[in-house]
Motif scaffolding. Structure first.
Motif, PDB file in Angstrom:
ATOM      1  N   VAL A  13      69.393  -9.597   8.865  1.00  0.00           N
ATOM      2  CA  VAL A  13      70.796  -9.291   9.374  1.00  0.00           C
ATOM      3  C   VAL A  13      71.598  -8.016   8.734  1.00  0.00           C
ATOM      4  CG1 VAL A  13      73.307 -10.335   9.171  1.00  0.00           C
ATOM      5  CG2 VAL A  13      71.279 -11.815  10.231  1.00  0.00           C
ATOM      6  N   VAL A  14      71.271  -8.098   7.616  1.00  0.00           N
ATOM      7  CA  VAL A  14      71.705  -6.836   6.705  1.00  0.00           C
ATOM      8  C   VAL A  14      71.263  -5.623   7.213  1.00  0.00           C
ATOM      9  CG1 VAL A  14      71.817  -5.652   4.334  1.00  0.00           C
ATOM     10  CG2 VAL A  14      72.401  -8.212   4.560  1.00  0.00           C
ATOM     11  N   THR A  15      69.815  -5.761   7.370  1.00  0.00           N
ATOM     12  CA  THR A  15      69.504  -4.443   8.027  1.00  0.00           C
ATOM     13  C   THR A  15      69.799  -3.819   9.324  1.00  0.00           C
ATOM     14  OG1 THR A  15      67.317  -5.090   6.759  1.00  0.00           O
ATOM     15  CG2 THR A  15      66.965  -3.280   8.808  1.00  0.00           C
ATOM     16  N   LEU A  16      70.060  -4.787  10.174  1.00  0.00           N
ATOM     17  CA  LEU A  16      70.709  -4.687  11.470  1.00  0.00           C
ATOM     18  C   LEU A  16      72.082  -4.205  11.540  1.00  0.00           C
ATOM     19  CD1 LEU A  16      70.278  -4.691  14.746  1.00  0.00           C
ATOM     20  CD2 LEU A  16      71.174  -7.046  14.567  1.00  0.00           C
ATOM     21  N   VAL A  17      72.843  -4.764  10.604  1.00  0.00           N
ATOM     22  CA  VAL A  17      74.161  -4.374  10.392  1.00  0.00           C
ATOM     23  C   VAL A  17      74.279  -2.841   9.784  1.00  0.00           C
ATOM     24  CG1 VAL A  17      76.427  -4.527   8.976  1.00  0.00           C
ATOM     25  CG2 VAL A  17      75.274  -6.599  10.155  1.00  0.00           C
ATOM     26  N   LEU A  18      73.186  -2.492   8.914  1.00  0.00           N
ATOM     27  CA  LEU A  18      73.206  -1.083   8.218  1.00  0.00           C
ATOM     28  C   LEU A  18      72.924  -0.125   9.320  1.00  0.00           C
ATOM     29  CD1 LEU A  18      71.699  -1.693   4.869  1.00  0.00           C
ATOM     30  CD2 LEU A  18      73.998  -0.890   5.252  1.00  0.00           C
ATOM     31  N   PHE A  19      71.903  -0.753  10.254  1.00  0.00           N
ATOM     32  CA  PHE A  19      71.449   0.354  11.192  1.00  0.00           C
ATOM     33  C   PHE A  19      72.812   0.676  12.234  1.00  0.00           C
ATOM     34  CE2 PHE A  19      69.590   0.852  15.725  1.00  0.00           C
ATOM     35  CZ  PHE A  19      68.846   1.975  15.400  1.00  0.00           C
ATOM     36  N   VAL A  20      73.448  -0.441  12.546  1.00  0.00           N
ATOM     37  CA  VAL A  20      74.449  -0.274  13.596  1.00  0.00           C
ATOM     38  C   VAL A  20      75.458   0.464  12.846  1.00  0.00           C
ATOM     39  CG1 VAL A  20      76.534  -1.331  14.674  1.00  0.00           C
ATOM     40  CG2 VAL A  20      74.128  -2.268  14.852  1.00  0.00           C
ATOM     41  N   LEU A  21      75.872   0.607  11.684  1.00  0.00           N
ATOM     42  CA  LEU A  21      76.652   1.186  10.948  1.00  0.00           C
ATOM     43  C   LEU A  21      76.259   2.559  10.919  1.00  0.00           C
ATOM     44  CD1 LEU A  21      77.799  -1.045   7.858  1.00  0.00           C
ATOM     45  CD2 LEU A  21      79.189  -0.100   9.997  1.00  0.00           C
ATOM     46  N   ILE A  22      75.071   3.238  10.366  1.00  0.00           N
ATOM     47  CA  ILE A  22      74.590   4.397  10.636  1.00  0.00           C
ATOM     48  C   ILE A  22      74.860   4.836  12.081  1.00  0.00           C
ATOM     49  CG2 ILE A  22      72.525   6.051  10.275  1.00  0.00           C
ATOM     50  CD1 ILE A  22      71.850   3.958   8.047  1.00  0.00           C
ATOM     51  N   VAL A  23      74.180   4.366  13.155  1.00  0.00           N
ATOM     52  CA  VAL A  23      74.240   4.810  14.406  1.00  0.00           C
ATOM     53  C   VAL A  23      75.602   5.240  14.781  1.00  0.00           C
ATOM     54  CG1 VAL A  23      73.761   4.250  16.771  1.00  0.00           C
ATOM     55  CG2 VAL A  23      71.827   3.975  15.193  1.00  0.00           C
ATOM     56  N   GLY A  24      76.499   4.137  14.382  1.00  0.00           N
ATOM     57  CA  GLY A  24      77.972   4.445  14.943  1.00  0.00           C
ATOM     58  C   GLY A  24      78.542   5.578  14.185  1.00  0.00           C
ATOM     59  N   PHE A  25      78.269   5.404  12.981  1.00  0.00           N
ATOM     60  CA  PHE A  25      78.955   6.542  12.144  1.00  0.00           C
ATOM     61  C   PHE A  25      78.389   7.901  12.646  1.00  0.00           C
ATOM     62  CE2 PHE A  25      78.656   9.824   8.811  1.00  0.00           C
ATOM     63  CZ  PHE A  25      80.265   9.565   8.321  1.00  0.00           C
ATOM     64  N   TRP A  26      77.304   8.005  13.064  1.00  0.00           N
ATOM     65  CA  TRP A  26      76.734   9.501  13.567  1.00  0.00           C
ATOM     66  C   TRP A  26      77.372   9.826  15.094  1.00  0.00           C
ATOM     67  CZ3 TRP A  26      73.989  10.196  18.167  1.00  0.00           C
ATOM     68  CH2 TRP A  26      73.783  11.528  18.231  1.00  0.00           C
ATOM     69  N   TRP A  27      77.502   8.614  15.722  1.00  0.00           N
ATOM     70  CA  TRP A  27      77.877   8.756  17.248  1.00  0.00           C
ATOM     71  C   TRP A  27      79.487   9.116  16.971  1.00  0.00           C
ATOM     72  CZ3 TRP A  27      81.664   5.631  19.924  1.00  0.00           C
ATOM     73  CH2 TRP A  27      81.573   5.927  21.324  1.00  0.00           C
ATOM     74  N   LEU A  28      80.308   8.699  16.182  1.00  0.00           N
ATOM     75  CA  LEU A  28      81.694   9.076  15.991  1.00  0.00           C
ATOM     76  C   LEU A  28      81.903  10.458  15.479  1.00  0.00           C
ATOM     77  CD1 LEU A  28      83.165   5.785  14.806  1.00  0.00           C
ATOM     78  CD2 LEU A  28      83.434   6.676  16.961  1.00  0.00           C
ATOM     79  N   ASN A  29      80.883  10.834  14.643  1.00  0.00           N
ATOM     80  CA  ASN A  29      80.999  12.152  14.114  1.00  0.00           C
ATOM     81  C   ASN A  29      80.268  13.230  14.688  1.00  0.00           C
ATOM     82  OD1 ASN A  29      82.899  11.732  11.929  1.00  0.00           O
ATOM     83  ND2 ASN A  29      81.272  10.322  11.174  1.00  0.00           N
ATOM     84  N   HIS A  30      79.351  12.915  15.787  1.00  0.00           N
ATOM     85  CA  HIS A  30      78.491  13.888  16.377  1.00  0.00           C
ATOM     86  C   HIS A  30      79.617  14.861  17.342  1.00  0.00           C
ATOM     87  CE1 HIS A  30      75.155  15.854  18.300  1.00  0.00           C
ATOM     88  NE2 HIS A  30      75.846  15.502  19.525  1.00  0.00           N
ATOM     89  N   GLN A  31      79.452  16.087  17.085  1.00  0.00           N
ATOM     90  CA  GLN A  31      80.497  16.848  17.845  1.00  0.00           C
ATOM     91  C   GLN A  31      79.703  18.027  18.687  1.00  0.00           C
ATOM     92  OE1 GLN A  31      83.441  18.490  15.580  1.00  0.00           O
ATOM     93  NE2 GLN A  31      84.504  16.731  15.114  1.00  0.00           N
ATOM     94  N   PRO A  32      79.164  17.803  19.876  1.00  0.00           N
ATOM     95  CA  PRO A  32      78.684  18.703  20.516  1.00  0.00           C
ATOM     96  C   PRO A  32      79.142  20.173  20.700  1.00  0.00           C
ATOM     97  CG  PRO A  32      79.603  17.233  22.113  1.00  0.00           C
ATOM     98  CD  PRO A  32      79.816  16.797  20.774  1.00  0.00           C
ATOM     99  N   ASN A  33      78.224  21.341  21.050  1.00  0.00           N
ATOM    100  CA  ASN A  33      78.915  22.530  20.856  1.00  0.00           C
ATOM    101  C   ASN A  33      79.707  22.698  22.167  1.00  0.00           C
ATOM    102  OD1 ASN A  33      79.449  25.332  20.581  1.00  0.00           O
ATOM    103  ND2 ASN A  33      77.213  25.760  20.506  1.00  0.00           N
ATOM    104  N   VAL A  34      80.736  22.894  22.027  1.00  0.00           N
ATOM    105  CA  VAL A  34      81.917  22.925  23.343  1.00  0.00           C
ATOM    106  C   VAL A  34      81.745  24.208  23.776  1.00  0.00           C
ATOM    107  CG1 VAL A  34      83.334  21.000  22.482  1.00  0.00           C
ATOM    108  CG2 VAL A  34      83.962  23.294  21.907  1.00  0.00           C
ATOM    109  N   ARG A  35      81.215  25.245  23.099  1.00  0.00           N
ATOM    110  CA  ARG A  35      81.204  26.694  23.573  1.00  0.00           C
ATOM    111  C   ARG A  35      80.191  26.835  24.338  1.00  0.00           C
ATOM    112  NH1 ARG A  35      81.359  29.612  18.033  1.00  0.00           N
ATOM    113  NH2 ARG A  35      80.911  27.832  17.215  1.00  0.00           N
ATOM    114  N   VAL A  36      79.030  25.800  24.567  1.00  0.00           N
ATOM    115  CA  VAL A  36      78.119  26.407  25.506  1.00  0.00           C
ATOM    116  C   VAL A  36      78.410  26.427  26.912  1.00  0.00           C
ATOM    117  CG1 VAL A  36      75.943  25.370  26.118  1.00  0.00           C
ATOM    118  CG2 VAL A  36      76.390  25.399  23.623  1.00  0.00           C
ATOM    119  N   ASN A  37      79.624  25.723  27.273  1.00  0.00           N
ATOM    120  CA  ASN A  37      79.951  25.843  28.918  1.00  0.00           C
ATOM    121  C   ASN A  37      81.117  26.851  28.910  1.00  0.00           C
ATOM    122  OD1 ASN A  37      78.566  23.197  29.101  1.00  0.00           O
ATOM    123  ND2 ASN A  37      80.198  22.062  28.361  1.00  0.00           N
ATOM    124  N   ASP A  38      81.154  27.558  28.001  1.00  0.00           N
ATOM    125  CA  ASP A  38      81.825  28.768  28.261  1.00  0.00           C
ATOM    126  C   ASP A  38      81.431  29.762  29.357  1.00  0.00           C
ATOM    127  OD1 ASP A  38      83.571  27.713  26.417  1.00  0.00           O
ATOM    128  OD2 ASP A  38      83.510  29.597  25.095  1.00  0.00           O
TER     129      ASP A  38
END
Length: 135
Positions: A13-38
């Protein structure tokens, strides 16, 4: 025996919770390069080795204002999409909702740019660029 089973389940359970937290943190902070569509609008040759490129954001719509980005770079060859891809790896000199009315290279090799309009961001890493901003 029940103690070992409880520890195993707690570990899972602790491993699963940590995995979900890490993936969620990465997903929320991931910012794609918006300038590629210019889209490349213009390319101005300022000197033998210096060009000013103007791109416009295609991510806007009816309620989102148009954003223009101005880059200083050497001459870039290829299709417009390839040039935009190369430019998107760097940072624009000016990003805003206005236009450059004049850009030139003076006798010292410094670049003078006159810009009018709203400025969203400026890149201060260019030491040989002087910006004159009009509102």
């Amino acid at each position: 025996m029940p103690f070992r089973t409880a520890i195993k389940w707690l570990h899972r359970v602790v491993t699963l919770v940590l995995f979900v937290l890490i993936v969620g943190f990465w997903w929320l902070n991931h910012q794609p390069n918006v300038r590629v569509n210019d889209e490349l609008k213009r390319a101005y040759q300022l000197s033998d080795h210096q060009w000013l490129y103007m791109t416009v954001s295609r991510d806007g719509g009816a309620t989102v204002p148009t954003v223009y980005r101005y880059y200083l770079a050497d001459h870039l060859s290829g299709s417009d999409e390839e040039v935009v891809r190369q430019l998107s790896m760097g940072r624009p000199v000016i990003e805003g909702r206005g236009s450059v009315s004049e850009a030139r290279v003076d006798q010292n090799g410094d670049i003078d740019i006159t810009y009018s309009g709203d400025v969203l961001s400026l890149n201060g890493s260019f030491t040989n660029v002087r910006l004159k901003i009009k509102q």
